[in-house]
Design a protein around this motif. Structure first.
Motif, PDB file in Angstrom:
ATOM      1  N   GLN A  38      71.976  21.041 -23.257  1.00 56.45           N
ATOM      2  CA  GLN A  38      72.035  22.155 -24.313  1.00 56.45           C
ATOM      3  C   GLN A  38      73.353  22.477 -24.241  1.00 56.45           C
ATOM      4  O   GLN A  38      74.243  22.311 -23.088  1.00 56.45           O
ATOM      5  N   PRO A  39      74.021  23.032 -25.654  1.00 56.92           N
ATOM      6  CA  PRO A  39      75.430  23.173 -25.491  1.00 56.92           C
ATOM      7  C   PRO A  39      76.019  23.945 -24.258  1.00 56.92           C
ATOM      8  O   PRO A  39      75.675  25.018 -23.691  1.00 56.92           O
ATOM      9  N   SER A  89      69.862  20.584 -29.316  1.00 60.34           N
ATOM     10  CA  SER A  89      70.406  20.294 -28.216  1.00 60.34           C
ATOM     11  C   SER A  89      70.825  18.789 -28.409  1.00 60.34           C
ATOM     12  O   SER A  89      70.622  18.223 -29.475  1.00 60.34           O
ATOM     13  N   ARG A 113      72.883  14.270 -31.214  1.00 65.07           N
ATOM     14  CA  ARG A 113      72.868  15.635 -31.392  1.00 65.07           C
ATOM     15  C   ARG A 113      71.877  16.347 -32.288  1.00 65.07           C
ATOM     16  O   ARG A 113      72.173  15.990 -33.694  1.00 65.07           O
TER      17      ARG A 113
END
Lengths: 117, 112
Positions: A38-39, A89, A113
């Motif tokens: 996740q970012p 994600s 992505r």
């Protein structure tokens, strides 16, 4: 070390749909691993895929949501099913060391992505 | 699997040596210590691996004390291109079926 081709590199999907991510390796490997990142976060292991058997899922991940196929020793797919924005994600596949070059570590794909809208 | 603890972030300047320490108090006898580097929009890349004492390659050095409860990744004379996240992992070596569990990593920022 192995070379991994992961497709697609990115995608924008509607909620409720599914996306299948492909991972192709240039050599035969026993295990393939799927991760989610996740970012701004670290990598979280989703499951381990062994050719010819059901994938083994980590706690918090289930087959109905993330079905995995492993039809041969060079290929695997991960499907993200019934997507929601929380599934946005980066998804990465990885393969273990070649037994003759174990000092070179595992190899990772460049990632997919995924953005769910 | 042994848990690892490392600083969340570090800053440095070009040309300096950077040392990132990782704690792994519960390391098992057959575990190796491995470091990976990750640039934005890329998957992690293997840097170096060791079991004890010191290991050096063209990219970095890895220092492991006798008790193996910690390790230090040393990057000599960093450049802007070394800005990345560095992950310390411990796992059995010699095979290709062990799953790798990533900790938080250390985000290294190199300034001009």
């Amino acid at each position: 070390s192995a070379v991994i081709s992961q497709k697609p590199s990115r995608d924008i999907c509607q909620r409720g749909t599914s996306l299948t991510i492909q991972c192709q390796v240039d050599s035969q490997v026993t295990m393939m691993f799927w991760y989610r990142q996740q970012p701004g976060q670290s990598l979280t292991l989703i499951a381990t895929a062994n050719q010819g058997s059901e994938a083994t899922y980590e706690s918090g991940f289930v087959i109905d949501k993330f079905p995995i196929s492993r039809p041969n020793l060079t290929f695997s797919t991960l499907t993200v099913s019934n997507m929601s924005p929380e599934d946005s994600s980066i998804y990465l596949c990885s393969v273990g060391r070649d037994s003759s070059t174990y000092m070179y570590g595992y190899t990772f794909g460049s990632g997919t992505r995924l953005t769910v809208v | 699997l042994a848990k690892t603890t490392q600083p969340i972030s570090m800053d440095s300047y070009e040309g300096q040596e950077v040392n990132i320490t990782c704690s792994h108090n519960n390391i098992a006898t057959n575990d190796y210590i491995t470091w990976y580097q990750q640039f934005p929009s890329q998957g992690p890349r293997f840097i170096i691996q060791g079991y004890k004492t010191k290991v050096t390659n063209e990219v970095a050095s890895l220092f492991i004390p006798a008790d193996r409860k910690s390790s230090t990744l040393s990057l000599p004379r960093v450049s802007l291109s070394d800005t990345a996240v560095y992950y310390c992992l411990v796992a059995p070596s010699g095979g290709n079926t062990d799953k790798l569990i990533f900790g938080t990593g250390t985000r290294l920022q190199v300034f001009p």
